[in-house]
Design an enzyme around this catalytic site. Sequence first.
Site, short mmCIF file in Angstrom:
data_model
loop_
_atom_site.label_atom_id
_atom_site.label_comp_id
_atom_site.label_asym_id
_atom_site.label_seq_id
_atom_site.Cartn_x
_atom_site.Cartn_y
_atom_site.Cartn_z
N PHE A 94 1.92 12.87 18.71
CA PHE A 94 1.61 12.74 20.14
C PHE A 94 2.10 11.37 20.65
CE2 PHE A 94 -2.59 15.51 19.87
CZ PHE A 94 -1.70 16.76 19.95
N GLU A 100 10.59 22.29 15.88
CA GLU A 100 10.86 21.67 14.69
C GLU A 100 12.04 22.55 14.16
OE1 GLU A 100 9.50 19.65 10.66
OE2 GLU A 100 7.86 20.78 11.67
N LYS A 120 0.94 21.49 5.08
CA LYS A 120 -0.31 21.36 5.85
C LYS A 120 -0.87 23.00 5.78
CE LYS A 120 0.92 17.86 9.37
NZ LYS A 120 2.32 17.56 9.03
N CYS A 144 0.31 11.27 14.66
CA CYS A 144 0.72 12.04 13.31
C CYS A 144 1.75 11.48 12.77
CB CYS A 144 0.99 13.48 13.95
SG CYS A 144 -0.31 14.18 14.99
N HIS A 148 7.18 18.92 9.31
CA HIS A 148 5.63 18.62 9.91
C HIS A 148 4.86 19.75 10.06
CE1 HIS A 148 3.07 16.09 12.20
NE2 HIS A 148 3.19 16.84 13.35
N HIS A 192 -4.21 19.24 8.85
CA HIS A 192 -3.35 18.32 9.40
C HIS A 192 -4.30 16.71 9.30
CE1 HIS A 192 -0.81 15.64 11.72
NE2 HIS A 192 -0.55 16.44 12.56
#
Length: 414
Positions: free
Chosen positions: A400, A315, A336, A164, A304, A341
């Site tokens: 990830f 975050e 998003k 990501c 994010h 995503h």
Amino acid sequence: MDKRRVVVTGVGAVTPIGLTAAESWSAARAGTLGIAPITRFDASEAKARLAGEVKGFDPTGFLTRQEAKHKARFTQFALAAAREAWDESGLGEADFDRTRAGVIVSSGIGGVEETENQQTSCLKRGFDRCSPFYIPMGISNMAAGEVAIAYGLQGMCTCPVTACAGGTNAVGDAFRHIRDGYAEIMLAGGTEASITPLSVAGFANMRALHTGDDPAAASIPFDARRSGFVMGEGAGMLVLEELEHARSRGATIIAELVGYGVTCDAHHITAPAPHGEGGARAMAQALADADGVAPEAVGYINAHGTSTPKNDSCETEAVKAVFGEHAYRLAMSSTKSMTGHMLGAAGAVEAIFTALALRDQYLPPTIGYAEADPECDLDCVAGEGRAASFSYALSNSLGFGGHNACILFKKWEG
């Protein structure tokens, strides 16, 4: 040696809320929801049945039918976004050294749809009947290669595969490549087309995806009800250029890219480090990389913001760690909430939204937000976008594997 300055002179995008960057940004400003039931395959029995699909995309608008047949969907998206960015930059009419112009395009999963299709076909017909186009359609770096071929760009051409964070790594790496003197022009971004049975099932079975049926309550970053992300697809591409090179040809400058931070949690294959420690270091690095921009100078963060319980709270903690009390005065939204995503394309599209937010002095919203979470207590521009005055904006990506990337943009003053 003095660091060279890097500016954005063109952007292009294909997203669940628009077929161009202009359409996508207009929709993001308006808070348009791009999430709906999956149509790319029969998802009636799937655990996750919603996605942010690109709608109405026709590759034959810029490719012949034969060319489109032999290019995977993620490559088609990249070529469409690259064409828009290239045209906007005006480089098509320019004379420049093509050995000092390159391409960096990320993709997290590449042509996974081709892998699924060929595996299914070969199990029936035999593996010796595999398409000779499978490998060039399936490998993740092919979008970067195809873009370089399309514009004759002979400098560095590569493909970061950092889940990501990939799109942001691509833009940040291209920024450094220009700033440090290796190129004058880079076409950078990310692309993804992974709304497929295997991809959706894989993410759903690791409990990463939202599994409800209401699109309006599916991707709701920072909301207390959030329960997983929604798969999206698309591409984002930016033309980055050394400032004096852009000025010499009279290019229109959208924003300046001034800092890049990149770290690894080295903690867990999917979960973020406690308290968002790795993401915090990436943000701090981006500020320091921009000759020490003060945290108080940042007015907006494109988060994010995946709509997963751990990401959004971690975050938020990371932002507080870097910005202190100023965290409560800046704005942080997640686009998003509208696009879903887009994995390897997410950071690139969000970089575009961040640059355009600075240009237009407008904060895109986090739509669907309704129920406050005390662990996510910052200003997430809930519900509707708004005008603002700010000079610096960050875009965060956390992937990830513990990959963290952050880029810092500055408003272009002319």
